[in-house]
Design an enzyme around this catalytic site. Sequence first.
Site, PDB file in Angstrom:
ATOM      1  N   LYS A   1      81.650 100.709  73.730  1.00  0.00           N
ATOM      2  CA  LYS A   1      80.339 101.263  73.390  1.00  0.00           C
ATOM      3  C   LYS A   1      80.421 102.788  73.221  1.00  0.00           C
ATOM      4  O   LYS A   1      81.423 103.408  73.627  1.00  0.00           O
ATOM      5  CB  LYS A   1      79.349 100.909  74.514  1.00  0.00           C
ATOM      6  CG  LYS A   1      79.137  99.394  74.696  1.00  0.00           C
ATOM      7  CD  LYS A   1      78.089  99.122  75.771  1.00  0.00           C
ATOM      8  CE  LYS A   1      77.842  97.627  75.924  1.00  0.00           C
ATOM      9  NZ  LYS A   1      76.731  97.346  76.888  1.00  0.00           N
TER      10      LYS A   1
ATOM     11  N   TYR B   1      72.196  91.212  70.106  1.00  0.00           N
ATOM     12  CA  TYR B   1      71.386  91.244  71.325  1.00  0.00           C
ATOM     13  C   TYR B   1      70.086  90.462  71.139  1.00  0.00           C
ATOM     14  O   TYR B   1      69.037  90.871  71.648  1.00  0.00           O
ATOM     15  CB  TYR B   1      71.107  92.698  71.736  1.00  0.00           C
ATOM     16  CG  TYR B   1      72.281  93.377  72.440  1.00  0.00           C
ATOM     17  CD1 TYR B   1      73.157  92.653  73.265  1.00  0.00           C
ATOM     18  CD2 TYR B   1      72.506  94.745  72.306  1.00  0.00           C
ATOM     19  CE1 TYR B   1      74.229  93.278  73.904  1.00  0.00           C
ATOM     20  CE2 TYR B   1      73.572  95.366  72.959  1.00  0.00           C
ATOM     21  CZ  TYR B   1      74.423  94.629  73.753  1.00  0.00           C
ATOM     22  OH  TYR B   1      75.480  95.246  74.404  1.00  0.00           O
TER      23      TYR B   1
ATOM     24  N   ASN C   1      77.308 101.109  80.109  1.00  0.00           N
ATOM     25  CA  ASN C   1      78.315 100.405  80.905  1.00  0.00           C
ATOM     26  C   ASN C   1      79.621 100.149  80.150  1.00  0.00           C
ATOM     27  O   ASN C   1      80.335  99.188  80.435  1.00  0.00           O
ATOM     28  CB  ASN C   1      77.722  99.119  81.499  1.00  0.00           C
ATOM     29  CG  ASN C   1      77.215  98.167  80.445  1.00  0.00           C
ATOM     30  OD1 ASN C   1      77.333  98.444  79.248  1.00  0.00           O
ATOM     31  ND2 ASN C   1      76.689  97.041  80.866  1.00  0.00           N
TER      32      ASN C   1
ATOM     33  N   HIS D   1      81.141  95.863  75.965  1.00  0.00           N
ATOM     34  CA  HIS D   1      80.555  94.531  75.822  1.00  0.00           C
ATOM     35  C   HIS D   1      81.706  93.543  75.807  1.00  0.00           C
ATOM     36  O   HIS D   1      82.759  93.823  75.226  1.00  0.00           O
ATOM     37  CB  HIS D   1      79.780  94.407  74.502  1.00  0.00           C
ATOM     38  CG  HIS D   1      79.522  92.963  74.150  1.00  0.00           C
ATOM     39  ND1 HIS D   1      78.491  92.237  74.707  1.00  0.00           N
ATOM     40  CD2 HIS D   1      80.214  92.101  73.355  1.00  0.00           C
ATOM     41  CE1 HIS D   1      78.550  90.992  74.248  1.00  0.00           C
ATOM     42  NE2 HIS D   1      79.582  90.880  73.430  1.00  0.00           N
TER      43      HIS D   1
ATOM     44  N   GLU E   1      80.476  85.739  67.818  1.00  0.00           N
ATOM     45  CA  GLU E   1      80.537  87.206  67.810  1.00  0.00           C
ATOM     46  C   GLU E   1      81.729  87.719  66.998  1.00  0.00           C
ATOM     47  O   GLU E   1      81.610  88.733  66.303  1.00  0.00           O
ATOM     48  CB  GLU E   1      80.577  87.738  69.249  1.00  0.00           C
ATOM     49  CG  GLU E   1      79.253  87.530  69.960  1.00  0.00           C
ATOM     50  CD  GLU E   1      79.186  88.102  71.369  1.00  0.00           C
ATOM     51  OE1 GLU E   1      78.068  88.213  71.900  1.00  0.00           O
ATOM     52  OE2 GLU E   1      80.244  88.443  71.935  1.00  0.00           O
TER      53      GLU E   1
HETATM   54  P1  IDP Z   1      76.268  91.920  79.707  1.00  0.00           P
HETATM   55  O1  IDP Z   1      76.630  93.068  78.796  1.00  0.00           O
HETATM   56  O2  IDP Z   1      76.856  92.108  81.083  1.00  0.00           O
HETATM   57  O3  IDP Z   1      76.595  90.577  79.114  1.00  0.00           O
HETATM   58  P2  IDP Z   1      73.449  91.428  79.049  1.00  0.00           P
HETATM   59  O4  IDP Z   1      72.413  90.941  79.997  1.00  0.00           O
HETATM   60  O5  IDP Z   1      73.909  90.511  77.970  1.00  0.00           O
HETATM   61  O6  IDP Z   1      74.685  91.968  79.938  1.00  0.00           O
HETATM   62  O7  IDP Z   1      72.859  92.766  78.398  1.00  0.00           O
HETATM   63  C1  IDP Z   1      73.496  93.364  77.309  1.00  0.00           C
HETATM   64  C2  IDP Z   1      73.506  94.877  77.498  1.00  0.00           C
HETATM   65  O8  IDP Z   1      72.183  95.378  77.485  1.00  0.00           O
HETATM   66  C3  IDP Z   1      74.100  95.332  78.839  1.00  0.00           C
HETATM   67  O9  IDP Z   1      75.499  95.432  78.821  1.00  0.00           O
HETATM   68  C4  IDP Z   1      73.425  96.669  79.033  1.00  0.00           C
HETATM   69  O10 IDP Z   1      74.086  97.686  78.280  1.00  0.00           O
HETATM   70  C5  IDP Z   1      72.053  96.430  78.419  1.00  0.00           C
HETATM   71  N1  IDP Z   1      71.065  96.027  79.437  1.00  0.00           N
HETATM   72  C6  IDP Z   1      70.905  94.809  80.021  1.00  0.00           C
HETATM   73  N2  IDP Z   1      69.891  94.794  80.908  1.00  0.00           N
HETATM   74  C7  IDP Z   1      69.378  96.059  80.889  1.00  0.00           C
HETATM   75  C8  IDP Z   1      68.304  96.717  81.605  1.00  0.00           C
HETATM   76  O11 IDP Z   1      67.619  96.124  82.448  1.00  0.00           O
HETATM   77  N3  IDP Z   1      68.106  98.033  81.312  1.00  0.00           N
HETATM   78  C9  IDP Z   1      68.842  98.720  80.388  1.00  0.00           C
HETATM   79  N4  IDP Z   1      69.840  98.149  79.699  1.00  0.00           N
HETATM   80  C10 IDP Z   1      70.123  96.837  79.948  1.00  0.00           C
HETATM   81 MG    MG Z   2      75.750  89.593  77.476  1.00  0.00          MG
END
Ligand code: IDP
Ligand code: MG
Length: 153
Positions: A9, A49, A112, A115, A126
């Site tokens: 990212k 997403y 974070n 992905h 994907e």
């Molecule tokens: P993942 O990346 O661990 O699979 P997902 O729930 O699929 O997690 O969410 C995708 C991305 O969206 C996350 O990696 C994060 O960057 C962002 N994200 C998820 N939940 C939140 C939130 O509550 N606040 C802000 N960003 C979020």
């Molecule tokens: Mg995810």
Amino acid sequence: MQVTLVILKPSAVQRGILGEIISRFEKKGIQIAGIKMMQLTDETLEAHYAHLTEKPFYSRIKNSMQASPVVVLALKGLDVVNVVRKLSGVTNGREAQPGTIRGDYSMSVQENIVHASDSPETAEAEIKRFFTEGEIFNYTPYLNPYLYANDEL
Ligand code: IDP
Ligand code: MG
């Protein structure tokens, strides 16, 4: 062999840790089957997403993912979807185990670093979304006999 999608990212691009993250996958013994830099479009992100577009924070995620180009990786290996999810750590960088990518490099839920596809079915969809067929390379890793036993391949 499975192939999984990783997106490095903007948080990884801007912090200058692309090499360190890619190196972790290489050292684990995972093969790089595809790699490129790209700027994510609104359409690609909405599809990627789709489970989050209705969330109040979606526009923040979208801006964050479009803040710079990203680097996408197609990573190949035995059970690689699960292996790469484990190497990545849980979504919240503050909760992620030390030793994982998010656990070692992130203090945030949103910012974070990586992905990683969450299931073999998602990974297949994907990979198709981010790579054309010609961008996925089929070559035999020279060190395969030292990465896997015969009966695992
Ligand atoms: P993942 O990346 O661990 O699979 P997902 O729930 O699929 O997690 O969410 C995708 C991305 O969206 C996350 O990696 C994060 O960057 C962002 N994200 C998820 N939940 C939140 C939130 O509550 N606040 C802000 N960003 C979020
Ligand atoms: Mg995810």
